[in-house]
Design a protein around this motif. Structure first.
Motif, PDB file in Angstrom:
ATOM      1  N   LEU A  22       0.855  -1.247   0.038  1.00 34.28           N
ATOM      2  CA  LEU A  22      -0.086  -0.220  -0.139  1.00 34.28           C
ATOM      3  C   LEU A  22       0.796   1.262   0.102  1.00 34.28           C
ATOM      4  O   LEU A  22       0.503   2.353  -0.717  1.00 34.28           O
ATOM      5  CB  LEU A  22      -0.935  -0.111   1.250  1.00 34.28           C
ATOM      6  CG  LEU A  22      -1.998  -1.249   1.396  1.00 34.28           C
ATOM      7  CD1 LEU A  22      -2.837  -1.146   2.465  1.00 34.28           C
ATOM      8  CD2 LEU A  22      -2.933  -1.227  -0.135  1.00 34.28           C
ATOM      9  N   GLU A  23       1.972   1.139   0.446  1.00 34.84           N
ATOM     10  CA  GLU A  23       2.993   2.430   0.829  1.00 34.84           C
ATOM     11  C   GLU A  23       3.659   2.500  -0.780  1.00 34.84           C
ATOM     12  O   GLU A  23       3.694   3.849  -1.174  1.00 34.84           O
ATOM     13  CB  GLU A  23       3.985   2.188   1.634  1.00 34.84           C
ATOM     14  CG  GLU A  23       3.728   2.244   3.187  1.00 34.84           C
ATOM     15  CD  GLU A  23       4.863   2.067   4.072  1.00 34.84           C
ATOM     16  OE1 GLU A  23       4.714   2.567   5.163  1.00 34.84           O
ATOM     17  OE2 GLU A  23       6.009   1.588   3.422  1.00 34.84           O
ATOM     18  N   ALA A  24       3.765   1.360  -1.372  1.00 30.66           N
ATOM     19  CA  ALA A  24       4.263   1.608  -2.804  1.00 30.66           C
ATOM     20  C   ALA A  24       3.134   2.284  -3.631  1.00 30.66           C
ATOM     21  O   ALA A  24       3.596   2.900  -4.613  1.00 30.66           O
ATOM     22  CB  ALA A  24       4.913   0.294  -3.384  1.00 30.66           C
TER      23      ALA A  24
ATOM     24  N   LEU B  79       9.311   2.698  -1.042  1.00 29.40           N
ATOM     25  CA  LEU B  79       9.195   4.054  -1.709  1.00 29.40           C
ATOM     26  C   LEU B  79      10.439   3.983  -2.813  1.00 29.40           C
ATOM     27  O   LEU B  79      11.627   3.594  -2.610  1.00 29.40           O
ATOM     28  CB  LEU B  79       9.531   5.212  -0.605  1.00 29.40           C
ATOM     29  CG  LEU B  79       8.343   5.651   0.041  1.00 29.40           C
ATOM     30  CD1 LEU B  79       7.604   4.516   0.981  1.00 29.40           C
ATOM     31  CD2 LEU B  79       8.643   7.126   0.878  1.00 29.40           C
ATOM     32  N   ALA B  80       9.764   4.382  -3.940  1.00 30.22           N
ATOM     33  CA  ALA B  80      10.796   4.327  -5.165  1.00 30.22           C
ATOM     34  C   ALA B  80      11.852   5.286  -5.012  1.00 30.22           C
ATOM     35  O   ALA B  80      13.123   5.441  -5.718  1.00 30.22           O
ATOM     36  CB  ALA B  80      10.129   4.395  -6.438  1.00 30.22           C
ATOM     37  N   GLY B  81      11.708   6.176  -4.425  1.00 32.38           N
ATOM     38  CA  GLY B  81      12.645   7.686  -4.442  1.00 32.38           C
ATOM     39  C   GLY B  81      12.830   8.337  -5.459  1.00 32.38           C
ATOM     40  O   GLY B  81      13.733   8.950  -5.966  1.00 32.38           O
ATOM     41  N   ALA B  82      11.684   8.490  -6.356  1.00 37.09           N
ATOM     42  CA  ALA B  82      11.652   9.247  -7.394  1.00 37.09           C
ATOM     43  C   ALA B  82      11.835  10.639  -7.369  1.00 37.09           C
ATOM     44  O   ALA B  82      11.994  11.226  -8.432  1.00 37.09           O
ATOM     45  CB  ALA B  82      10.276   8.904  -7.994  1.00 37.09           C
ATOM     46  N   VAL B  83      11.414  11.282  -6.468  1.00 35.05           N
ATOM     47  CA  VAL B  83      11.694  12.830  -6.168  1.00 35.05           C
ATOM     48  C   VAL B  83      12.348  13.022  -4.753  1.00 35.05           C
ATOM     49  O   VAL B  83      12.440  12.166  -3.992  1.00 35.05           O
ATOM     50  CB  VAL B  83      10.235  13.445  -6.107  1.00 35.05           C
ATOM     51  CG1 VAL B  83       9.497  12.994  -7.485  1.00 35.05           C
ATOM     52  CG2 VAL B  83       9.170  12.827  -4.957  1.00 35.05           C
ATOM     53  N   THR B  84      12.753  14.159  -4.527  1.00 37.91           N
ATOM     54  CA  THR B  84      13.031  14.861  -3.160  1.00 37.91           C
ATOM     55  C   THR B  84      12.016  15.313  -2.246  1.00 37.91           C
ATOM     56  O   THR B  84      10.960  15.883  -2.978  1.00 37.91           O
ATOM     57  CB  THR B  84      14.205  15.883  -3.390  1.00 37.91           C
ATOM     58  OG1 THR B  84      13.657  16.728  -4.211  1.00 37.91           O
ATOM     59  CG2 THR B  84      15.565  15.081  -4.156  1.00 37.91           C
ATOM     60  N   GLY B  85      11.826  15.308  -1.344  1.00 40.80           N
ATOM     61  CA  GLY B  85      10.953  15.759  -0.393  1.00 40.80           C
ATOM     62  C   GLY B  85       9.976  14.694   0.005  1.00 40.80           C
ATOM     63  O   GLY B  85       9.657  13.793  -0.604  1.00 40.80           O
TER      64      GLY B  85
ATOM     65  N   LEU C 128       8.618  -3.933  -8.560  1.00 40.01           N
ATOM     66  CA  LEU C 128       8.490  -3.251  -9.690  1.00 40.01           C
ATOM     67  C   LEU C 128       9.300  -1.761  -9.673  1.00 40.01           C
ATOM     68  O   LEU C 128       9.487  -1.468  -8.578  1.00 40.01           O
ATOM     69  CB  LEU C 128       7.261  -2.867 -10.432  1.00 40.01           C
ATOM     70  CG  LEU C 128       6.409  -4.060 -10.789  1.00 40.01           C
ATOM     71  CD1 LEU C 128       4.897  -3.753 -11.130  1.00 40.01           C
ATOM     72  CD2 LEU C 128       6.764  -4.834 -12.133  1.00 40.01           C
ATOM     73  N   SER C 129       9.988  -1.401 -10.934  1.00 40.05           N
ATOM     74  CA  SER C 129      10.534  -0.057 -10.843  1.00 40.05           C
ATOM     75  C   SER C 129       9.601   1.058 -10.681  1.00 40.05           C
ATOM     76  O   SER C 129       8.234   0.767 -10.964  1.00 40.05           O
ATOM     77  CB  SER C 129      11.487  -0.009 -11.979  1.00 40.05           C
ATOM     78  OG  SER C 129      10.580   0.058 -13.088  1.00 40.05           O
ATOM     79  N   PHE C 130       9.985   2.103 -10.467  1.00 40.63           N
ATOM     80  CA  PHE C 130       9.087   3.219 -10.341  1.00 40.63           C
ATOM     81  C   PHE C 130       8.329   3.295 -11.801  1.00 40.63           C
ATOM     82  O   PHE C 130       7.062   3.665 -11.814  1.00 40.63           O
ATOM     83  CB  PHE C 130       9.585   4.682 -10.034  1.00 40.63           C
ATOM     84  CG  PHE C 130       8.731   5.735  -9.920  1.00 40.63           C
ATOM     85  CD1 PHE C 130       7.868   5.693  -8.861  1.00 40.63           C
ATOM     86  CD2 PHE C 130       8.517   6.588 -10.613  1.00 40.63           C
ATOM     87  CE1 PHE C 130       6.813   6.809  -8.757  1.00 40.63           C
ATOM     88  CE2 PHE C 130       7.673   7.845 -10.581  1.00 40.63           C
ATOM     89  CZ  PHE C 130       6.802   7.971  -9.474  1.00 40.63           C
ATOM     90  N   HIS C 131       8.956   3.299 -12.858  1.00 38.57           N
ATOM     91  CA  HIS C 131       8.575   3.395 -14.212  1.00 38.57           C
ATOM     92  C   HIS C 131       7.430   2.219 -14.261  1.00 38.57           C
ATOM     93  O   HIS C 131       6.437   2.603 -15.029  1.00 38.57           O
ATOM     94  CB  HIS C 131       9.758   3.380 -15.307  1.00 38.57           C
ATOM     95  CG  HIS C 131       8.988   2.802 -16.534  1.00 38.57           C
ATOM     96  ND1 HIS C 131       8.566   3.957 -17.402  1.00 38.57           N
ATOM     97  CD2 HIS C 131       9.156   1.776 -17.386  1.00 38.57           C
ATOM     98  CE1 HIS C 131       8.073   3.218 -18.561  1.00 38.57           C
ATOM     99  NE2 HIS C 131       8.441   2.199 -18.664  1.00 38.57           N
TER     100      HIS C 131
ATOM    101  N   THR D  82       3.372   2.610 -15.109  1.00 36.45           N
ATOM    102  CA  THR D  82       2.815   2.231 -16.215  1.00 36.45           C
ATOM    103  C   THR D  82       1.385   1.285 -15.696  1.00 36.45           C
ATOM    104  O   THR D  82       0.484   1.243 -16.071  1.00 36.45           O
ATOM    105  CB  THR D  82       3.534   1.445 -16.974  1.00 36.45           C
ATOM    106  OG1 THR D  82       4.993   2.304 -17.236  1.00 36.45           O
ATOM    107  CG2 THR D  82       2.932   0.995 -18.322  1.00 36.45           C
ATOM    108  N   LEU D  83       1.837   0.445 -14.504  1.00 32.89           N
ATOM    109  CA  LEU D  83       0.778  -0.535 -14.244  1.00 32.89           C
ATOM    110  C   LEU D  83      -0.268   0.147 -13.804  1.00 32.89           C
ATOM    111  O   LEU D  83      -1.606  -0.117 -14.034  1.00 32.89           O
ATOM    112  CB  LEU D  83       1.373  -1.544 -13.272  1.00 32.89           C
ATOM    113  CG  LEU D  83       0.423  -2.323 -12.410  1.00 32.89           C
ATOM    114  CD1 LEU D  83      -0.388  -3.204 -13.023  1.00 32.89           C
ATOM    115  CD2 LEU D  83       1.099  -3.266 -11.363  1.00 32.89           C
ATOM    116  N   VAL D  84      -0.189   1.201 -13.008  1.00 27.58           N
ATOM    117  CA  VAL D  84      -1.033   2.178 -12.012  1.00 27.58           C
ATOM    118  C   VAL D  84      -1.982   2.886 -13.062  1.00 27.58           C
ATOM    119  O   VAL D  84      -3.230   2.989 -13.059  1.00 27.58           O
ATOM    120  CB  VAL D  84      -0.570   3.206 -10.965  1.00 27.58           C
ATOM    121  CG1 VAL D  84      -1.338   3.866 -10.373  1.00 27.58           C
ATOM    122  CG2 VAL D  84      -0.073   2.122  -9.790  1.00 27.58           C
ATOM    123  N   GLN D  85      -1.416   3.278 -14.184  1.00 32.96           N
ATOM    124  CA  GLN D  85      -2.200   3.850 -15.238  1.00 32.96           C
ATOM    125  C   GLN D  85      -3.175   3.232 -15.677  1.00 32.96           C
ATOM    126  O   GLN D  85      -4.178   3.507 -15.943  1.00 32.96           O
ATOM    127  CB  GLN D  85      -1.357   4.538 -16.296  1.00 32.96           C
ATOM    128  CG  GLN D  85      -0.494   5.635 -16.051  1.00 32.96           C
ATOM    129  CD  GLN D  85       0.686   6.177 -17.012  1.00 32.96           C
ATOM    130  OE1 GLN D  85       0.968   5.321 -17.777  1.00 32.96           O
ATOM    131  NE2 GLN D  85       0.912   7.334 -16.789  1.00 32.96           N
TER     132      GLN D  85
END
Length: 212
Positions: free
Chosen positions: A39-41, A59-65, A120-123, A127-130
């Motif tokens: 659920l966190e992911a 958390l994939a760490g895709a952004v800062t903050g 899965l990677s963030f990418h 894609t899956l969530v879309q």
């Protein structure tokens, strides 16, 4: 609104689960284990945030903050005022099953030590969530409600009193620039939102602003 959201979730699951949800009246700890990680992911895919520690896989760490997870999405989902906790393991299992199908279709080798979606990677998560929000997805209502609650956790600190959230430096409210209350703990605004008064105050209006 909580009852409406719960009802929409209940309609997606068997009666036995609905009965369990109806009898739930306390917060369930889902922050640990595979359910919590999954659920966190998912929440991190919707509103990304930076990793909380080295080796943070959820958390994939895709952004800062900070993102939805730091804003308290798990606390919102498991709040006793929105008793969805009995359904959360099923939602996580459903998402992981979808991740397995996605990985197989894209020839992705998933690790066995973490939930499939977390692997899965963030990418690929994105894609899956879309695809989950596609008009033809049979579980679309579940993902829509999950995204709504994720947004509430970040934008409103739904699981906390607003004053308490501001005092604690809630990341979503801070990002939105939410102003603190007046000295007496109430919010008042000296400027009209439209730049002008839209109507005169009714003479029977009470001191608190309520109609008589």
């Amino acid at each position: 609104m909580a009852a409406t959201v719960a009802a929409l979730f209940i309609g997606q699951f068997p009666t036995t689960t609905s009965e369990a949800l109806a009898s739930a009246n306390k917060t369930t700890d889902v922050g640990a284990g595979w359910t919590g990680q999954t659920l966190e992911a998912l929440a991190d895919t919707l509103i990304p945030g930076e990793r909380r520690f080295a080796g943070d896989l959820a958390l994939a760490g895709a952004v800062t903050g900070p993102g939805a997870v730091q804003a308290g999405v798990i606390a919102t989902l498991s709040s006793p005022e929105l008793p969805l906790a009995p359904l959360l393991p099923e939602i996580a299992a459903l998402l992981n099953a979808r991740a397995v199908t996605y990985a197989a279709a894209h020839f992705i080798l998933l690790p066995i030590t973490v939930p499939s979606f977390v692997g899965l990677s963030f990418h690929h998560r994105t894609t899956l969530v879309q695809g989950l929000f596609g008009l033809d997805d049979p579980d679309r209502a579940i993902w829509q409600m999950f995204s709504l609650l994720t947004g509430l956790a970040f934008d409103t600190a739904a699981h906390l009193d607003t004053r308490q959230a501001l005092a604690a430096g809630h990341p979503g409210l801070a990002w939105l620039g939410w102003l603190p209350p007046n000295a007496d703990g109430l919010w008042r605004f000296s400027d009209y939102s439209y730049g002008a008064a839209l109507a005169a105050t009714h003479p029977a209006t009470t001191a608190s602003g309520s109609p008589a």
